[in-house]
Motif scaffolding. Structure first.
Motif, PDB file in Angstrom:
ATOM      1  N   VAL A 107       0.856  -1.147  -0.017  1.00 33.66           N
ATOM      2  CA  VAL A 107       0.014   0.053  -0.020  1.00 33.66           C
ATOM      3  C   VAL A 107       0.894   1.126   0.069  1.00 33.66           C
ATOM      4  CG1 VAL A 107      -1.841   1.250   1.400  1.00 33.66           C
ATOM      5  CG2 VAL A 107      -1.820  -1.193   1.322  1.00 33.66           C
ATOM      6  N   THR A 108       0.649   2.089  -1.015  1.00 32.20           N
ATOM      7  CA  THR A 108       1.570   3.481  -1.091  1.00 32.20           C
ATOM      8  C   THR A 108       0.874   4.373  -0.504  1.00 32.20           C
ATOM      9  OG1 THR A 108       0.780   3.554  -3.415  1.00 32.20           O
ATOM     10  CG2 THR A 108       2.809   2.396  -2.952  1.00 32.20           C
ATOM     11  N   GLU A 109      -0.629   4.697  -0.564  1.00 31.60           N
ATOM     12  CA  GLU A 109      -1.239   5.796  -0.253  1.00 31.60           C
ATOM     13  C   GLU A 109      -2.663   5.529   0.081  1.00 31.60           C
ATOM     14  OE1 GLU A 109      -1.442  10.154  -1.906  1.00 31.60           O
ATOM     15  OE2 GLU A 109      -1.800   8.685  -3.443  1.00 31.60           O
ATOM     16  N   ALA A 110      -3.215   6.274   0.885  1.00 26.12           N
ATOM     17  CA  ALA A 110      -4.767   5.876   0.984  1.00 26.12           C
ATOM     18  C   ALA A 110      -5.568   7.420   1.280  1.00 26.12           C
ATOM     19  CB  ALA A 110      -5.180   5.272   2.209  1.00 26.12           C
ATOM     20  N   LYS A 111      -6.341   7.867   0.431  1.00 26.87           N
ATOM     21  CA  LYS A 111      -6.989   9.214   0.400  1.00 26.87           C
ATOM     22  C   LYS A 111      -8.579   8.828   0.622  1.00 26.87           C
ATOM     23  CE  LYS A 111      -4.219  10.740  -3.236  1.00 26.87           C
ATOM     24  NZ  LYS A 111      -4.334  11.647  -4.372  1.00 26.87           N
ATOM     25  N   LEU A 112      -9.148   9.776   1.263  1.00 25.65           N
ATOM     26  CA  LEU A 112     -10.613   9.860   1.587  1.00 25.65           C
ATOM     27  C   LEU A 112     -11.222  11.293   0.828  1.00 25.65           C
ATOM     28  CD1 LEU A 112     -13.419   8.656   2.560  1.00 25.65           C
ATOM     29  CD2 LEU A 112     -12.967   9.904   4.742  1.00 25.65           C
ATOM     30  N   LEU A 117     -13.155   6.131  -0.758  1.00 26.64           N
ATOM     31  CA  LEU A 117     -11.625   5.869   0.118  1.00 26.64           C
ATOM     32  C   LEU A 117     -11.032   5.189  -1.122  1.00 26.64           C
ATOM     33  CD1 LEU A 117      -9.700   5.528   2.440  1.00 26.64           C
ATOM     34  CD2 LEU A 117     -10.982   3.386   2.789  1.00 26.64           C
ATOM     35  N   SER A 118      -9.800   5.796  -1.508  1.00 21.81           N
ATOM     36  CA  SER A 118      -8.932   5.583  -2.412  1.00 21.81           C
ATOM     37  C   SER A 118      -7.754   4.747  -2.010  1.00 21.81           C
ATOM     38  CB  SER A 118      -8.606   6.521  -3.546  1.00 21.81           C
ATOM     39  OG  SER A 118      -9.951   6.885  -4.249  1.00 21.81           O
ATOM     40  N   ILE A 119      -7.386   3.562  -1.957  1.00 22.55           N
ATOM     41  CA  ILE A 119      -6.242   2.961  -1.731  1.00 22.55           C
ATOM     42  C   ILE A 119      -5.328   2.744  -2.908  1.00 22.55           C
ATOM     43  CG2 ILE A 119      -5.300   0.945  -0.302  1.00 22.55           C
ATOM     44  CD1 ILE A 119      -8.077   0.740   1.038  1.00 22.55           C
ATOM     45  N   SER A 120      -4.068   3.259  -3.009  1.00 17.81           N
ATOM     46  CA  SER A 120      -3.035   3.007  -4.039  1.00 17.81           C
ATOM     47  C   SER A 120      -2.203   1.800  -3.447  1.00 17.81           C
ATOM     48  CB  SER A 120      -2.287   4.151  -4.277  1.00 17.81           C
ATOM     49  OG  SER A 120      -3.087   5.184  -4.683  1.00 17.81           O
ATOM     50  N   LEU A 121      -1.835   1.082  -4.587  1.00 15.84           N
ATOM     51  CA  LEU A 121      -1.208  -0.226  -4.513  1.00 15.84           C
ATOM     52  C   LEU A 121      -0.013  -0.413  -5.581  1.00 15.84           C
ATOM     53  CD1 LEU A 121      -4.203  -2.727  -3.890  1.00 15.84           C
ATOM     54  CD2 LEU A 121      -2.597  -1.850  -2.046  1.00 15.84           C
TER      55      LEU A 121
END
Length: 151
Positions: A107-112, A117-121
């Motif tokens: 997991v590189t980043e999580a944004k709301l 909720l966007s979770i970048s992998l």
């Protein structure tokens, strides 16, 4: 709803128990439809998971990665004491979503933002597993004696 029984698979194969477990987990998770989500491939080695979490604040969400399992939990705090609903159509209930990650996916980043909720992998292969180029050297012909020049 139809359920699948994987017990015959456990009896007839050796060493594939993790695969059978993944299939079992995937079929169980498919039955749960809340909250809805998208999985998007953003690059050759990058992905994004978007989960619809309208009504949740960042402090009510928890993201955890443990042993290739990404778990997203939403725990809604009760605040309905002062409110009287005539119709309640928004699902603000607790949830837990699990995603099985492949090896070397982090997991590189999580944004709301805007209820998503966007979770970048990203798949990050160790240097030892990346393909590498091997240079080919040329050897002098065996019939040449040291000091002689080739004609």
């Amino acid at each position: 709803m139809r359920t699948l029984d994987f017990s015959p698979l456990y009896r007839s194969v050796v060493g594939f128990d993790r695969l059978a477990s993944l299939l079992e987990t995937a079929s169980a998770d498919a039955a749960a439809g809340y909250p809805p989500y998208n999985i998007e491939r953003t690059d050759e080695n990058a992905y994004r998971v978007e989960i619809a979490v309208a009504g949740f604040r960042p402090d009510e969400l928890n993201i955890e990665v443990k042993e290739n399992l990404l778990t997203v939990q939403g725990r809604k705090t009760a605040n309905d004491d002062q409110r009287r609903f005539l119709h309640r159509g928004l699902a603000e209930r607790n949830f837990e979503r699990r995603f099985q990650l492949a090896d070397y996916v982090v997991v590189t980043e999580a944004k709301l933002a805007d209820g998503l909720l966007s979770i970048s992998l990203k798949r990050e292969l160790p240097e030892a597993l990346k393909p590498r180029r091997v240079e080919i050297s040329t050897a002098a012909p065996a019939n040449l004696i040291e000091g002689e020049k080739a004609a």
